[in-house]
Design an enzyme around this catalytic site. Structure first.
Site, PDB file in Angstrom:
ATOM      1  N   CYS A 124       0.803  -1.224   0.000  1.00  0.00           N
ATOM      2  CA  CYS A 124       0.000   0.000   0.000  1.00  0.00           C
ATOM      3  C   CYS A 124       0.838   1.278   0.000  1.00  0.00           C
ATOM      4  O   CYS A 124       0.404   2.322   0.473  1.00  0.00           O
ATOM      5  CB  CYS A 124      -0.949  -0.015   1.193  1.00  0.00           C
ATOM      6  SG  CYS A 124      -2.074  -1.424   1.154  1.00  0.00           S
ATOM      7  N   LYS A 143     -13.376  -1.486   9.621  1.00  0.00           N
ATOM      8  CA  LYS A 143     -13.329  -2.482   8.547  1.00  0.00           C
ATOM      9  C   LYS A 143     -12.489  -3.658   8.974  1.00  0.00           C
ATOM     10  O   LYS A 143     -11.393  -3.440   9.486  1.00  0.00           O
ATOM     11  CB  LYS A 143     -12.728  -1.801   7.314  1.00  0.00           C
ATOM     12  CG  LYS A 143     -12.467  -2.695   6.158  1.00  0.00           C
ATOM     13  CD  LYS A 143     -11.759  -1.946   5.070  1.00  0.00           C
ATOM     14  CE  LYS A 143     -11.431  -2.936   3.997  1.00  0.00           C
ATOM     15  NZ  LYS A 143     -10.267  -2.606   3.251  1.00  0.00           N
ATOM     16  N   LYS A 175      -8.696  -0.185  10.516  1.00  0.00           N
ATOM     17  CA  LYS A 175      -8.626  -1.198   9.462  1.00  0.00           C
ATOM     18  C   LYS A 175      -7.659  -2.284   9.899  1.00  0.00           C
ATOM     19  O   LYS A 175      -6.472  -2.033  10.109  1.00  0.00           O
ATOM     20  CB  LYS A 175      -8.148  -0.558   8.160  1.00  0.00           C
ATOM     21  CG  LYS A 175      -8.003  -1.577   7.040  1.00  0.00           C
ATOM     22  CD  LYS A 175      -7.683  -0.932   5.705  1.00  0.00           C
ATOM     23  CE  LYS A 175      -7.502  -1.983   4.639  1.00  0.00           C
ATOM     24  NZ  LYS A 175      -7.200  -1.418   3.319  1.00  0.00           N
ATOM     25  N   ARG A 209      -8.711  -8.958  -3.057  1.00  0.00           N
ATOM     26  CA  ARG A 209      -7.366  -8.960  -3.649  1.00  0.00           C
ATOM     27  C   ARG A 209      -7.357  -9.746  -4.947  1.00  0.00           C
ATOM     28  O   ARG A 209      -6.611  -9.433  -5.869  1.00  0.00           O
ATOM     29  CB  ARG A 209      -6.354  -9.483  -2.632  1.00  0.00           C
ATOM     30  CG  ARG A 209      -6.217  -8.496  -1.484  1.00  0.00           C
ATOM     31  CD  ARG A 209      -5.269  -8.947  -0.392  1.00  0.00           C
ATOM     32  NE  ARG A 209      -5.362  -8.055   0.745  1.00  0.00           N
ATOM     33  CZ  ARG A 209      -4.779  -8.272   1.912  1.00  0.00           C
ATOM     34  NH1 ARG A 209      -4.060  -9.367   2.097  1.00  0.00           N
ATOM     35  NH2 ARG A 209      -4.915  -7.408   2.892  1.00  0.00           N
ATOM     36  N   SER A 268     -15.252  -7.922   1.245  1.00  0.00           N
ATOM     37  CA  SER A 268     -15.438  -8.962   0.230  1.00  0.00           C
ATOM     38  C   SER A 268     -15.617 -10.357   0.826  1.00  0.00           C
ATOM     39  O   SER A 268     -16.447 -11.132   0.344  1.00  0.00           O
ATOM     40  CB  SER A 268     -14.251  -8.938  -0.732  1.00  0.00           C
ATOM     41  OG  SER A 268     -13.029  -9.073  -0.037  1.00  0.00           O
ATOM     42  N   GLU A 283      -6.225   4.926  16.979  1.00  0.00           N
ATOM     43  CA  GLU A 283      -6.230   5.270  15.541  1.00  0.00           C
ATOM     44  C   GLU A 283      -7.364   6.248  15.220  1.00  0.00           C
ATOM     45  O   GLU A 283      -7.172   7.212  14.480  1.00  0.00           O
ATOM     46  CB  GLU A 283      -6.401   3.999  14.690  1.00  0.00           C
ATOM     47  CG  GLU A 283      -5.159   3.128  14.602  1.00  0.00           C
ATOM     48  CD  GLU A 283      -4.114   3.680  13.626  1.00  0.00           C
ATOM     49  OE1 GLU A 283      -4.311   4.771  13.070  1.00  0.00           O
ATOM     50  OE2 GLU A 283      -3.079   3.011  13.441  1.00  0.00           O
TER      51      GLU A 283
HETATM   52  C1  PBG Z   1      -7.026  -1.206  -0.423  1.00  0.00           C
HETATM   53  C2  PBG Z   1      -8.275  -1.805   0.069  1.00  0.00           C
HETATM   54  C3  PBG Z   1      -8.554  -3.141   0.386  1.00  0.00           C
HETATM   55  C4  PBG Z   1      -9.912  -3.202   0.688  1.00  0.00           C
HETATM   56  C5  PBG Z   1     -10.416  -1.921   0.586  1.00  0.00           C
HETATM   57  N1  PBG Z   1      -9.387  -1.068   0.228  1.00  0.00           N
HETATM   58  C6  PBG Z   1      -7.690  -4.318   0.345  1.00  0.00           C
HETATM   59  C7  PBG Z   1      -6.614  -4.505   1.332  1.00  0.00           C
HETATM   60  O1  PBG Z   1      -6.391  -3.696   2.222  1.00  0.00           O
HETATM   61  O2  PBG Z   1      -5.933  -5.509   1.167  1.00  0.00           O
HETATM   62  C8  PBG Z   1     -10.670  -4.446   1.018  1.00  0.00           C
HETATM   63  C9  PBG Z   1     -12.120  -4.402   0.643  1.00  0.00           C
HETATM   64  C10 PBG Z   1     -12.800  -5.724   0.639  1.00  0.00           C
HETATM   65  O3  PBG Z   1     -12.256  -6.779   1.012  1.00  0.00           O
HETATM   66  O4  PBG Z   1     -13.979  -5.729   0.246  1.00  0.00           O
HETATM   67  N2  PBG Z   1      -6.026  -1.100   0.495  1.00  0.00           N
END
Ligand code: PBG
Length: 327
Positions: A129, A247, A194, A204, A273, A232
């Protein structure tokens, strides 16, 4: 039996149950995450997210129209570039996939509210990232590129930016860059809380953004931690975040409640997801009632304190809500 209190009294029929309901869901609170890719005239179903697709910009209107037809008017965009490199240059390219998608939406679907995910992982060849130094993400160098990405999104038409990278200080860096460019009114929805989660697996696949080596644990949070979530969140508030996101959603609703009780800004919960994929897979086997489970998950996020729910099931929930008053 003489009982003064009989909780069942208020559960006797649907009218009564709905009158005393504590959590109400409306489609205004829903955001639909959407994948846009480089190329032309293509719509690809994502294998691990049946019913979810990657669209080229010239085809994304099909999905946008479907969203509009059920009353969903907010999307969060994820870009999948054709070319990835070490420094994720397509993330902030003027003609990058997200920038073109934004211009298209602004022109053709002006009532669709445009939120963008701001991150490097879909754009870097190594899938991390940010930019690398000694096999780890270089925090402060990455901040410059994140700020540049956010500004380029807003210039192209983003109405809200949502940084998901988990670098330290990114909200301050992005806020400052936006303000300098004259975008002081553009809100930031921070992926503050997150976690490094296996629930992102299907995403991914969808974005081809799995890290080429290692994992994201040096920047995303350890899921054993709760107090750190507040740390955070508070930091992001102090840096200028307008909305805080938690998240994933389902396994992290304790944090939604925690942040809700300890801050005074809106909270978003992102049902990621892996949550979608699990429900879909069980539903396809006939093991659960998909609609009911999806609605129950949404209700639990709002009950926990979320104001906004980001979900691949936004359309289905909106459909469900349409029929609600009859039941
Ligand atoms: C990008 C990002 C991710 C997700 C949202 N923004 C992937 C990650 O951090 O690996 C995941 C969203 C999902 O799983 O629906 N950094």
């Amino acid at each position: 039996m003489k009982l003064r209190q009989r909780p069942r009294r208020l559960r006797g029929n649907e009218v009564l149950r709905k009158m005393v309901r504590e959590t109400r869901i409306s489609r205004e609170s829903l955001v639909y995450p959407m994948f846009v890719m480089d190329g032309a005239d293509k719509v690809e179903e994502i294998a691990s997210l049946p019913g979810q697709y990657r669209y080229t910009v010239d085809r994304m209107g099909e999905e946008i129209s479907r969203l509009e037809s059920v009353g969903i008017n907010k999307v969060m965009l994820f870009g999948i570039p054709e070319v990835k490199d070490e420094i994720g240059s397509q993330a902030y390219a003027q003609d990058g996939v997200i920038q073109r998608a934004l211009e298209y939406l602004k022109e053709e679907h002006p009532y669709m509210y445009r939120i963008t995910d701001v991150c490097m992982c879909e754009y870097t060849s190594h899938g991390h990232c940010g930019v690398l130094k000694d096999n780890d993400v270089d925090n402060d160098e990455t901040l410059k590129l994140l700020a540049r990405t956010a500004v380029s999104h807003v210039k192209a038409g983003a109405q809200m930016v949502a940084p998901s990278d988990m670098m330290d200080g990114r909200i301050a860096a992005i806020r400052e860059a936006l303000d300098e460019e004259g975008f002081a009114e553009v809100p930031i929805m921070s992926y503050s809380v997150k976690y490094a989660s296996a629930f992102y697996g299907p995403f991914r696949d969808a974005a081809g953004s799995a890290p080429a080596f290692g994992n994201r644990k040096s920047y995303q949070m350890d899921y054993h931690n709760r107090r750190e979530a507040l740390k955070e969140a508070m930091l992001d508030v102090s840096e200028g975040a307008d909305i805080i996101m938690v998240k994933p959603a389902m396994s992290y609703l304790d944090l939604v409640r925690e942040i809700h009780d300890n801050t005074n800004i809106p909270i978003a919960a992102y049902s990621v997801s892996g949550e979608y994929a699990m429900v879909k897979a069980a539903a396809q086997r006939g093991w659960i009632n998909e609609t009911e489970v999806v609605y129950e998950m949404a209700a639990s996020a709002f009950r926990a304190g979320a104001d906004i729910y980001i979900t691949y099931y936004a359309k289905e929930i909106a459909e469900y809500l349409k029929g609600e008053w009859i039941g």
